[in-house]
Design an enzyme around this catalytic site. Structure first.
Site, short mmCIF file in Angstrom:
data_model
loop_
_atom_site.label_atom_id
_atom_site.label_comp_id
_atom_site.label_asym_id
_atom_site.label_seq_id
_atom_site.Cartn_x
_atom_site.Cartn_y
_atom_site.Cartn_z
N SER A 1 0.51 4.19 -3.37
CA SER A 1 1.78 4.29 -4.09
C SER A 1 2.13 5.75 -4.38
CB SER A 1 1.73 3.43 -5.35
OG SER A 1 3.01 3.06 -5.75
N ASP B 1 6.17 -6.03 -0.03
CA ASP B 1 6.13 -5.10 -1.16
C ASP B 1 7.54 -4.92 -1.71
OD1 ASP B 1 5.77 -3.01 -2.96
OD2 ASP B 1 4.43 -1.89 -1.64
N HIS C 1 2.51 -5.27 -3.31
CA HIS C 1 2.05 -3.89 -3.56
C HIS C 1 0.55 -3.91 -3.85
CE1 HIS C 1 3.27 0.23 -4.31
NE2 HIS C 1 2.66 0.25 -5.49
#
Length: 670
Positions: A201, A307, A338
C-alpha cells in the site's frame, strides 16, 4: 546513450554470481562441491546476534521550515558475521509512514525499542527470514512520522526523498548520523549498496516513487497493492472517490510533534488538492507513471483484483508503462481485496520472494527469471500462470450495447446498434444492486448482456468504456462495470478481511528473539457462493468530457462523450455464463454523488466497451454463436455491498484493529 537496464542487470547478475561463488567457495565450501554456483541463500547467520542499530539520514530538504535539513530515522537489522569476515551484504528496505501510528501487517505490528533506542521489534517477517540468509533489513520512517524530522506530504517530494536519500546513503552518496541532532557521522560500510524495496500500500507506493527517480543502487522493487498516481487514489477522471483529501491522511500518519510544526505543509496540501477533481501541479508531482521511463529496477507487482482501497487501475497503468519501457517484471494477481500475499498464499509467497531477492540482489542464477511472468488466482487458492501478461494473442475488442425487449435490459455484441436507453442516478444504489437486477427493468441502470457463452472467454488487461450521454442537469457522475453472470464460489472481498479469515494457529518464518517473534497467525480463504461477480469497474465525472484534467458544468439536453478507464483484471467468464456491461450513475460507497440528481440518456450507437480479449474478436464471436436467449426475471445473489470507503492506503487488519477506531478507517481497514 544509456545501456538498457535489463542488459546491465544481466551482466551484473553474472559478475555477482561469480563473486558470490568465489566468496562462498573460500568460506564455506569443500573442494568436492566448489564447482557449483549457489542457487539459494541459506540461514547460516545468527539472528540472535544480529547488529541492531539506528541511523538518521539527511534528506537535503527542510520540509518543516526549522532552518535545518530533515533527517529520517533508519532502523537496521543486519548479520554481524559478514562484516567480521570482510564481506558486504545487500539490503531489503521497507519505507513506511505507519511504523508508529498504525502498525504493519495483518496483526498491526509497530516498531518497538530498547532503553538505548535500538529497534527490538521490526514489524513483519522480513528481518527474521532474510537476515540469517545474508541480507540486511532496513525500515525507514518517512519524514514527519515516528522518529523522523520533516513533514508528510502524501507521496510528494518529501515522502519519496525520505527513501531515496537512504538508497543514496547505502551507496556512499548521502550523509548519515548516529543521532537525530548530533554531528557524528555514520557510514554504511557493511553493505554493497544493492537495495530492494518492498512494501504494501503506502509503503509499496513509495517504492514505486523511488524507482521512478531512477536512483542508482535500487535493483528491484516489490510493490504490493501500491498506488501509481495519487490523483487516481482520490479521483476517477474528476469524480471524487472519497469524502476527504490527502490532508486528512497527512494529519493521520504524522507524529504528534510533526503535526504541531507542519501546519504550512498541511495548508499547501489543501490548496494543491481541491475537491473539484481538477488536475493540479500537486498531482503531477505525485504521478509516478509519467516517470516510468526512468525505472531501472526490476519490478515484482502484487495486487488484489478486487481491491477497492488501492484500486487495480494503479497496477494496470504502472504495468503497461513498465512493459512499454522493457522493464524486467513479474506479477501476481489474487481474487482478494487489499491483502498481502503473506496472508493469502503464504508458503508459495515466501519461497518466491526469497528466490526473487536471491536473483536480483545476490545475482544467483536460480531460474526465477525463466518462470512464467504471471500467477493469477482463478478460484480461491487455485492458481494459473501465463508466460507473459497480458497473454499473447490478447486483442482489444469493441463490444456494443443494443436495446432489448425491456427498457434498460439489452444485449451485448459486436455490431453497432441504434436507439437509446435512459436511467436516473440513484446515490443510494451501488454495483451490487445493479448486477442483482441485471435482467429486470429498473430506473437506476442500463444493463446489457451476452447470451450464455458456448466457450470460456478470458479478459486480460485494462478495459475502457466510451459513453455518449445526454444529462438533464448541470452535473453527472457515471459508473461502468463488467459482470460475470453465473454461479461461482469466490473470495468474499466485501467482508471483513477482504477475502481472508485470520486463524488462531501460528507458523514461523525464521528465528525469533524475545522481543521479535517470527510466528504469525495463519489465514484461510473466506469464500462465498454468488450468482454474479463484478470483476472490473470505472467511474468519471461527465463534466470532464473534454479534458481529463479539468471539469466544467454541463448543459442540460446536450450530448457529451466521455471514456471511463476500467480497472485492470484477468478474468475468465466460463462457458454457460454471460458477460454483462452496466452503465449507471453514482456507485454508492465507491464514488461520491454529483451535486444534482440527473437523468441520463445513452446513445447506444456511440457507446461501447473496449475490452482485452484473449483470442480477440474471433474468440468472442465463437463463444456467442449459440442459440438465442430469453432473459429471466430473477434477482441474483452476489457479495455484500461495497464496504465504507477507505481513506488510508494501508493494511487490512482482518478484524485486528489495534488502537485504531474502525469507524475512522472504514470498517477497520488500513
Amino acid at each position: 546513450m544509456r545501456t538498457p537496464a535489463r542488459y546491465m542487470r544481466l551482466i551484473t547478475w553474472r559478475s555477482l554470481a561469480t563473486a558470490a561463488t568465489a566468496a562462498l567457495m573460500a568460506t564455506f565450501l569443500t573442494p568436492a562441491v566448489a564447482h557449483s554456483a549457489p542457487r539459494e541463500s541459506t540461514p547460516v547467520y545468527s539472528y540472535d546476534n544480529a547488529v541492531r542499530e539506528s541511523v538518521w539520514v539527511d534528506t537535503g530538504l527542510d520540509g518543516d521550515g526549522d532552518g535545518r535539513t530533515d533527517r529520517v530515522a533508519v532502523d537496521i537489522v543486519r548479520p554481524s558475521e559478514p562484516a567480521q569476515q570482510g564481506r558486504k551484504v545487500p539490503v531489503i528496505m521497507d519505507a513506511s509512514p505507519y511504523y508508529s501510528c498504525c502498525g504493519r501487517g495483518n496483526e498491526s505490528q509497530r516498531k518497538t525499542y530498547d532503553a538505548d533506542g535500538n529497534v527490538v521489534q521490526m514489524p513483519l517477517y522480513y528481518d527474521n527470514y532474510f537476515v540469517p540468509r545474508g541480507y540486511a533489513f532496513v525500515a525507514v520512517d518517512l519524514a514527519g512520522t515516528n522518529r523522523s524530522d520533516g513533514c508528510v506530504d502524501v507521496g510528494g517530494r518529501s515522502d519519496v526523498q525520505s527513501a531515496k536519500a537512504v538508497v543514496d546513503w547505502l551507496n556512499g552518496r548521502g550523509k548519515g548520523y548516529t543521532s537525530r541532532t548530533g554531528d557524528t557521522k555514520a557510514k554504511a560500510g557493511w553493505t554493497n549498496g544493492r537495495t530492494g524495496m518492498i512494501g504494501k500500500s503506502y509503503d509499496g507506493t513509495i517504492a514505486n516513487g523511488v524507482a521512478a527517480t531512477g536512483v542508482e543502487g535500487l535493483e528491484t522493487i516489490v510493490p504490493i497493492a501500491a498506488i501509481s498516481s495519487w490523483y487516481d487514489y482520490y479521483f476517477a477522471k474528476g469524480a471524487p472517490l472519497y469524502d476527504s483529501g490527502p490532508e486528512w491522511l497527512s494529519d493521520y500518519v504524522e507524529s504528534p510533534d510533526a503535526r504541531a510544526r507542519c501546519a504550512a505543509v498541511q495548508q499547501k496540501i489543501v490548496e494543491g488538492a481541491p475537491r473539484t477533481g481538477d488536475w493540479t501541479r500537486f498531482w503531477t508531482e505525485r504521478d509516478y507513471v509519467k516517470d516510468v521511463r526512468k525505472v531501472d529496477a526490476s519490478v515484482f507487482v502484487i495486487h488484489g483484483m478486487q481491491d477497492l482501497n488501492v484500486r487495480p487501475k494503479h497496477f494496470g497503468q504502472w504495468w503497461d508503462g513498465l512493459a512499454k519501457n522493457g522493464v524486467d517484471r513479474k506479477i501476481w494477481l489474487s481474487q482478494t481485496g487489499h491483502v498481502d500475499p503473506f496472508d493469502f498464499r503464504r508458503a508459495a509467497w515466501a519461497d518466491t520472494l526469497h528466490r526473487w531477492f536471491d536473483h536480483e540482489l545476490l545475482g544467483y542464477d536460480n531460474g526465477v527469471d525463466d518462470e512464467p511472468m504471471a500467477d493469477i488466482e482463478r478460484a480461491p487458492d487455485q492458481w494459473a500462470t501465463s508466460a507473459v501478461w497480458p497473454p499473447r494473442g490478447t486483442d482489444t475488442v469493441k463490444l456494443r450495447p443494443a436495446k432489448g425487449e425491456q427498457a434498460g435490459v439489452g444485449t451485448l455484441g459486436l455490431r453497432t446498434a441504434k436507439g437509446t436507453e435512459t436511467f436516473t442516478d440513484d446515490p443510494g444504489q451501488d454495483e451490487t444492486d445493479w448486477a442483482a437486477e441485471i435482467d429486470r427493468s429498473t430506473s437506476a441502470k442500463a444493463g446489457f448482456t451476452t447470451q450464455p457463452l458456448t466457450r470460456d472467454v478470458r479478459l486480460s488487461g485494462s478495459s475502457k468504456v466510451t459513453v455518449t450521454a445526454t444529462p438533464t442537469t448541470t452535473s453527472a457522475h457515471l459508473s461502468a462495470v463488467l459482470v460475470d453472470l453465473g454461479p461461482d464460489t469466490i473470495r468474499d472481498y466485501s467482508a471483513a478481511g477482504e477475502g481472508i479469515t485470520t486463524l488462531t494457529e501460528r507458523t514461523c518464518w525464521g528465528p525469533s528473539t524475545t522481543g521479535d517473534s517470527s510466528c504469525f497467525r495463519e489465514t484461510a480463504a473466506r469464500t462465498t457462493d454468488v450468482e454474479y461477480t463484478v470483476f472490473s469497474r470505472g467511474w468519471a465525472d461527465l463534466g470532464n468530457h473534454s479534458s481529463a484534467t479539468k471539469g466544467e458544468p454541463l448543459t442540460p439536453g446536450k450530448a457529451y462523450t466521455i471514456t471511463l478507464d476500467l480497472h485492470a483484471s484477468d478474468h475468465v467468464v466460463p462457458k454457460g455464463h454471460r458477460l454483462a456491461l452496466i452503465v449507471a450513475g453514482t456507485d454508492q460507497g465507491l464514488i461520491d454523488p454529483p451535486s444534482t440528481t440527473p437523468t441520463l440518456t445513452l446513445d447506444l450507437s456511440r457507446t461501447s466497451a473496449a475490452v482485452p480479449l484473449v483470442g480477440g474478436a474471433a474468440a468472442f464471436a465463437r463463444a456467442t454463436s449459440g442459440s438465442s436467449y430469453i432473459t429471466p426475471d430473477a434477482i441474483l445473489d452476489g457479495v455484500g455491498e461495497p464496504r465504507a470507503t477507505h481513506r488510508v492506503p494501508g493494511d487490512v487488519a482482518a478484524g485486528v484493529l489495534g488502537d485504531v477506531p474502525g469507524d475512522v478507517l472504514g470498517g477497520g481497514d488500513r
